[in-house]
Design an enzyme around this catalytic site. Structure first.
Site, short mmCIF file in Angstrom:
data_model
loop_
_atom_site.label_atom_id
_atom_site.label_comp_id
_atom_site.label_asym_id
_atom_site.label_seq_id
_atom_site.Cartn_x
_atom_site.Cartn_y
_atom_site.Cartn_z
N ARG A 177 12.39 -50.38 21.00
CA ARG A 177 11.58 -49.18 21.18
C ARG A 177 10.16 -49.51 21.63
NH1 ARG A 177 12.95 -44.08 19.49
NH2 ARG A 177 15.02 -43.92 18.54
N GLU A 214 18.76 -50.38 15.20
CA GLU A 214 19.20 -49.04 14.83
C GLU A 214 20.72 -48.97 14.92
OE1 GLU A 214 17.11 -45.89 16.78
OE2 GLU A 214 15.22 -46.98 16.78
N GLU A 268 17.73 -40.06 24.52
CA GLU A 268 16.44 -40.49 23.97
C GLU A 268 15.87 -41.66 24.77
OE1 GLU A 268 14.06 -41.39 19.89
OE2 GLU A 268 15.82 -40.11 19.99
N ASP A 292 12.88 -34.54 31.20
CA ASP A 292 11.64 -33.76 31.19
C ASP A 292 10.66 -34.37 32.18
OD1 ASP A 292 9.69 -31.96 30.51
OD2 ASP A 292 9.02 -33.06 28.74
N HIS A 326 24.03 -34.36 15.62
CA HIS A 326 24.67 -35.34 16.50
C HIS A 326 24.34 -34.90 17.93
CE1 HIS A 326 26.73 -37.32 13.28
NE2 HIS A 326 27.48 -36.28 12.97
N CYS A 336 24.78 -36.35 20.61
CA CYS A 336 25.84 -36.68 21.57
C CYS A 336 26.79 -35.50 21.76
CB CYS A 336 26.66 -37.88 21.08
SG CYS A 336 25.66 -39.33 20.66
#
Length: 803
Positions: free
Chosen positions: A457, A490, A501, A558, A769, A771
């Site tokens: 990240r 993660e 993400e 975005d 979720h 997904c």
């Protein structure tokens, strides 16, 4: 009424001696019986008609004067049957209609020698037109810089010459269609005409031997009643089938001719074909065994509508220049293996080109503003019944034997087209996966069927850049594998949500103003490439790859680019007009310069040298022309100045950055039908989704699981709470549940969200979720607690864990 010959021997004719008179109903029944058995017809006898031809009284073709002459006689006798018979015979006869309503006043060519002379004149005329067109093109090239100032080149097609007097045809229709009996005569004539025309076009090269055969379609399409139910049911289906069988040069000529019509005439033709498609679709039932693709009427009408669509494009504001240079596509190292397996890529050289588009020399992308908005050509009833999976198969595999509506993308809405693109992307993924498996068997390499990215990240750009750059250099085809992202440390398993993400974090980093890759305009809320960016090309290539991967993996991003970026991605350079949304202040200044009525040179005191500030705020100058600082802008050269200024801002100043960006984008999308299906504004919708959030539509399509239903107290409280949220909280909720704060193509109604029960009342927060667009909602005991827990969950939502 018979043929009028008192000595007629045809037993089926009313003029025959032994014929018994019939009432109207009996005559109608008898006529149908005779039609069914294809009974013999006798020639029309001259006594039945006024003496209105030069020889034997028989009318072989019509002119405006001839129609009015017969009409005058009929009005005097209060009997219109002679004119009705003449209209019926000429308009049901291909040869008669071809010769009718000619522009010239001479006798029309009937013999082979006359036709040859007539054709030779046409050929000479065509040669003159070609020379004139070439001269116009050369003149246009010489003034290209001036045309660029307006961002559009005029439609340089010369007037399309046809032998039919279109204005005369329109006047005749206006005069006669007010009479109900005349309208029936035109309808019946068209019903009789079309079978013979279809045979002519199917088995005879009628257009090649006589280009005036096109007159039939020109004359018939001037009938303003074609959209009426009687025509739609009885005549138009077969007429459209005939028109669709015209050879390509004839279709192109018809399109060019219609492009010179007024908006009202083009709209009427568009509505006629649209109504025929809609009428046919709603009158039939389609399923997987009976596809709309197999409906000859709908297919033929769609092909005819394509002519009107391109006429609409040609008649609009065209910009056929200002094209981006295409870079050669990078070839996959697996291509040899695919050829070995007999699976050579069907589209490796890019998307197919529509034959009519090629013949006309114009693309939809070339039209800045059509005569009729593109949206009006979309047929929603057709979109509702189209089986897109089958249509996609026809488009990719059986295009020669089966019709695909993706060959007429203007008729499909963005949602339907995105579904076709989704199938294309998924099949490409499966194909790459299969090829990889075979490759590993043949060469003994490790199996790697997915595009796997493992990133940290806090180092997401470095990790993604290194991995994607390596893949792009070694084998770009790997970018077309299904994406799987893993965040180090993660537990999230990527079924789509982790990828969403990943995309969002990469974009947040790349578009950070502190990085300096893009500049941000506070007034427009849009980003633009920083001309003085210090970042290397690889960073911009990464952005392009990310945008391509988002489309390929069906993710919404975005991003906030002006429309010119999407036009450039599709192959058009930016021009002065594109500054309206990318640099509105500059556009307004240049617009004022063009409109200024005073002394430009004295009052403005500007030259062909412009000044900008770099990344550190230092001024830099650029000469739009050689020795630009010594060339003053005046009334004569201000259009050139505006054109060069727009070209510099949108193209030359960011050439390095944009080329790298486009290279990355095309690495993923080069073999996709994206360019041939979507317009720039639709590509933006595909990448960014819609900012119009209709939560009512989302509520109507949401499904429930685990014991919840739409009538549960908790569900009613939930929707009342969500509807009470402000705009920002609604976006946070969408981000939390689906991984993006945008609606997909087609709106929130197309988003299949699931709300599942996650135990009884508790202090735990709701989870999701992303997904699967699933919200796991505990059964809170009060509406207040539900709102408090939900707001906390959507406000502090980052990272992935295993539940």
């Amino acid at each position: 009424e018979g043929c009028g010959n008192g000595a007629c021997t045809n037993e089926f004719c009313a003029s025959c001696l032994g014929f018994q008179p019939l009432d109207h109903n009996a005559a109608a029944i008898r006529a149908l019986e005779l039609y069914k058995m294809n009974a013999k017809l006798c020639g029309r006898h001259s006594a039945a008609f006024p003496d209105n031809s030069k020889s034997n009284g028989e009318v072989h073709y019509l002119t405006e004067e001839k129609v009015y002459e017969i009409l005058s006689i009929c009005e005097g006798k209060k009997d219109y049957s002679p004119l009705i018979r003449v209209i019926g015979r000429i308009f049901s006869n291909a040869d008669g209609l071809v010769q009718s309503f000619r522009k010239d006043k001479e006798q029309h060519p009937n013999t082979k020698e006359q036709r040859k002379t007539h054709q030779a004149k046409d050929e000479d005329k065509d040669e003159d037109d070609k020379e004139r067109t070439t001269a116009m093109e050369q003149e246009s090239e010489a003034s290209a810089s001036v045309e660029g100032a307006t961002g559009a080149t005029e439609n340089r097609l010369g007037p399309v010459e046809v032998s039919v007097d279109i204005e005369a045809v329109r006047r005749v229709y206006d005069r006669l269609l007010s009479n109900e009996k005349m309208e029936s005569a035109f309808l019946n004539a068209l019903v009789y005409l079309t079978p013979n025309v279809e045979l002519d076009l199917t088995y005879l090269d009628v257009y090649d031997t006589n280009p005036d055969y096109l007159n039939i379609f020109i004359i018939v399409m001037e009938n303003s009643s074609l959209h009426s139910p009687e025509y739609l049911e009885m005549a138009m289906p077969l007429f459209c089938k005939c028109m669709s069988k015209l050879p390509l040069p004839a279709l192109a000529k018809l399109t060019r001719l219609w492009s010179q019509y007024s908006v009202e005439h083009i709209r009427r033709m568009m509505e006629t074909f649209q109504q025929l498609i809609t009428y046919t679709v709603i009158s039939n039932e389609y399923d997987s065994d009976s596809l709309v693709n197999d409906d000859e009427c709908v297919v033929a009408a769609a092909k005819c509508l394509k002519l009107v669509f391109y006429a609409n494009v040609l008649g609009g504001d065209l910009d056929t220049g200002h094209n981006e240079e295409e870079e050669p596509a990078s070839e996959s190292s697996e291509l040899t293996l695919q050829e070995l397996l007999g699976e050579e890529r069907s589209n490796k050289k890019g998307p197919r080109v529509d034959p009519l588009e090629k013949e006309l020399g114009v693309r939809t992308l070339d039209c800045r503003r059509p005569l009729i908005p593109f949206e009006e050509f979309v047929n929603e009833p057709l979109n509702d019944v189209l089986e897109m999976d089958k249509d996609f198969t026809f488009f990719k595999v059986d295009s020669e034997s089966k019709f695909s509506f993706q060959s007429c993308p203007f008729i499909l809405n963005a949602c339907t087209k995105s579904l076709g693109l989704y199938y294309d992307n998924r099949i490409s993924m499966y194909s790459e996966r299969r090829i990889t498996a075979l490759y590993s068997l043949v060469q003994g390499q490790q199996l790697n069927p997915y595009l796997r990215l493992k990133v940290r990240r806090d180092h997401i750009i470095d990790d993604a850049l290194v991995r994607l750059e390596m893949i792009a250099m070694e084998n770009p085809a790997d970018l077309r594998k299904q994406l799987f992202v893993e965040f180090e440390g993660e537990q999230g398993v990527d079924e789509g949500g982790v990828s969403k993400e990943f995309f969002q974090l990469v974009l947040e980093e790349m578009f950070n103003p502190d990085i300096g890759m893009f500049t941000y305009d506070d007034s427009t809320k849009l980003f633009w490439y920083n001309p003085s960016s210090l970042e290397n090309e690889a960073q911009f290539t990464l952005i392009g790859i990310v945008l391509g991967l988002a489309i390929y993996n069906n993710c919404i991003l975005d991003v906030h680019f002006p429309m010119v970026v999407y036009r450039k991605l599709m192959g058009k350079k930016g021009t002065y007009l594109d500054l309206t949304d990318s640099h509105p202040v500059l556009y307004q200044s240049l617009r004022e310069l063009l409109d200024y009525e005073g002394d430009v040179e004295e009052d403005m005191m500007i030259t062909f040298q412009i000044s900008q500030t770099d990344l550190f705020g230092d001024p830099i100058t650029y000469d739009l022309k050689e020795n630009g600082d010594k060339i003053p802008v005046n009334a004569d050269n201000r259009k050139e100045f505006v054109s060069l200024y727009g070209d510099y801002i949108l193209n030359k100043s960011v050439e390095r950055q944009f080329k790298a960006f486009r290279r990355g984008f095309q690495m993923v999308t080069n073999e996709s039908p994206l360019k041939c299906l979507f317009r720039p504004e639709e590509v933006e919708l595909l990448i960014c989704g819609s900012r119009n959030l209709d939560f009512q539509a989302l509520e109507e399509t949401t499904e429930y699981d685990g014991g919840y239903s739409k009538d549960c107290r908790i569900i009613k409280d939930f929707w009342e709470t969500v509807h009470s949220f402000g705009e920002e909280d609604k976006r946070l909720f969408l981000q939390f549940t689906t991984g993006t704060d945008r609606a997909p193509v087609g709106g929130l109604g197309k988003l299949k969200m699931i709300i599942a029960k996650n135990g009884p009342d508790t202090d735990r927060l709701p989870t999701s979720h992303t997904c699967f667009n699933a919200l796991l909602l505990p059964e809170y005991d009060s509406k207040e607690k539900l709102k408090e827990r939900l707001l906390k969950a959507i406000t502090y939502a980052k990272g992935f864990g295993m539940l």
